[in-house]
Design an enzyme around this catalytic site. Structure first.
Site, short mmCIF file in Angstrom:
data_model
loop_
_atom_site.label_atom_id
_atom_site.label_comp_id
_atom_site.label_asym_id
_atom_site.label_seq_id
_atom_site.Cartn_x
_atom_site.Cartn_y
_atom_site.Cartn_z
N HIS A 118 0.87 -1.22 -0.04
CA HIS A 118 0.12 -0.14 -0.18
C HIS A 118 1.01 1.28 -0.06
O HIS A 118 1.74 1.33 0.93
CB HIS A 118 -1.04 0.07 1.28
CG HIS A 118 -1.79 -1.12 1.25
ND1 HIS A 118 -1.30 -2.26 2.09
CD2 HIS A 118 -2.99 -1.43 1.00
CE1 HIS A 118 -2.34 -3.45 1.90
NE2 HIS A 118 -3.23 -2.75 1.20
N LYS A 144 -0.87 -8.09 -4.46
CA LYS A 144 -1.84 -6.81 -4.57
C LYS A 144 -0.87 -5.46 -4.19
O LYS A 144 -0.27 -5.55 -3.51
CB LYS A 144 -2.84 -7.05 -3.23
CG LYS A 144 -3.77 -5.66 -3.22
CD LYS A 144 -4.53 -5.79 -1.86
CE LYS A 144 -5.16 -4.58 -1.33
NZ LYS A 144 -5.63 -4.77 0.07
#
Length: 234
Positions: A118, A144
């Site tokens: 992130h 991700k």
């Protein structure tokens, strides 16, 4: 949980939201770090949708308490629940113990591992994005990357990295936070992204720039993105 096609996850810190998500979602992302008593909530869960659980580290935008070992132990315990199909663990944790050990335990318990990165400040360079997605896909069943777009070139760079990762055979999930990257949440599945996230209630969004669940489901379907509910996804 399999990620052969897109899995649309309803993001929430309250599993009582699950019934409202059933019409549009394939899974529920349970933000354990935002819940009051997450393990008790898992014990009580009787919903239809499989769960993706995360206990996000504060360094990556989460609110998990305790030490690294304690934070990961919560995820290991969560993975013992039959309803939990996948566990999201930060790539930074997976690169060393105890994260690597936690991932092995999660898989032993029958759940998949999502290795996540992130960036709440920017979108990395193309080379860095490729490196991060490759590393995440190597450490997880899905890699991700959630980044922050400040303009359309950031969004385009993320979509290009998603396409490149998919072309080399990696399973990835990508999205750009912020208004300039908002459309990537609907478009990224066309380039191979395997997971989408949206809140059931837009007032309780868990990341900047999220569409509400019904809107995102409609956009993906109108654009022709394949949905996990069309195949066996969990």
């Amino acid at each position: 949980m399999e990620f052969d096609s897109l899995v649309l996850a309803a993001a929430t810190a309250d599993l009582a939201d699950e019934p409202a998500a059933r019409d549009h979602a394939d899974a529920v992302e349970f933000r354990m770090d935002l819940a009051t008593d997450p393990l008790a909530a898992l014990d009580d869960y009787e919903g239809d949708l499989p769960l993706i659980v995360t206990n996000r580290d504060p360094s990556e935008g989460g609110e998990a308490d305790g030490s690294e070992g304690e934070r990961l132990a919560v995820l290991e315990t969560a993975s013992t629940h039959d309803s939990v199909g996948a566990v999201d663990v930060e790539l930074a944790s997976l690169r060393a113990d105890p994260g690597a050990t936690a991932a092995a335990t999660v898989r032993d318990n029958g759940a998949s591992v999502i290795a996540s990165v992130h960036d709440f400040e920017a979108t990395p360079s193309a080379a860095r994005l490729d490196e991060l997605l490759a590393a995440a896909a190597d450490h997880g069943d899905v890699g991700k990357a959630s980044v922050t777009a400040t303009d359309r070139s950031d969004a385009l760079r993320l979509l290009s990295a998603t396409h490149a990762a998919t072309e080399r055979g990696d399973s990835v999930a990508t999205m750009a936070m912020g208004e300039p990257g908002r459309h990537t949440r609907a478009v990224a599945p066309l380039y191979g992204s395997k997971i989408g996230y949206a809140p059931v209630d837009p007032a309780r969004a868990t990341a900047p720039g999220q569409y509400d669940l019904a809107a995102l489901a409609n956009l993906i379907e109108r654009l022709g993105g394949r949905r996990g509910r069309d195949t066996a996804s969990g």
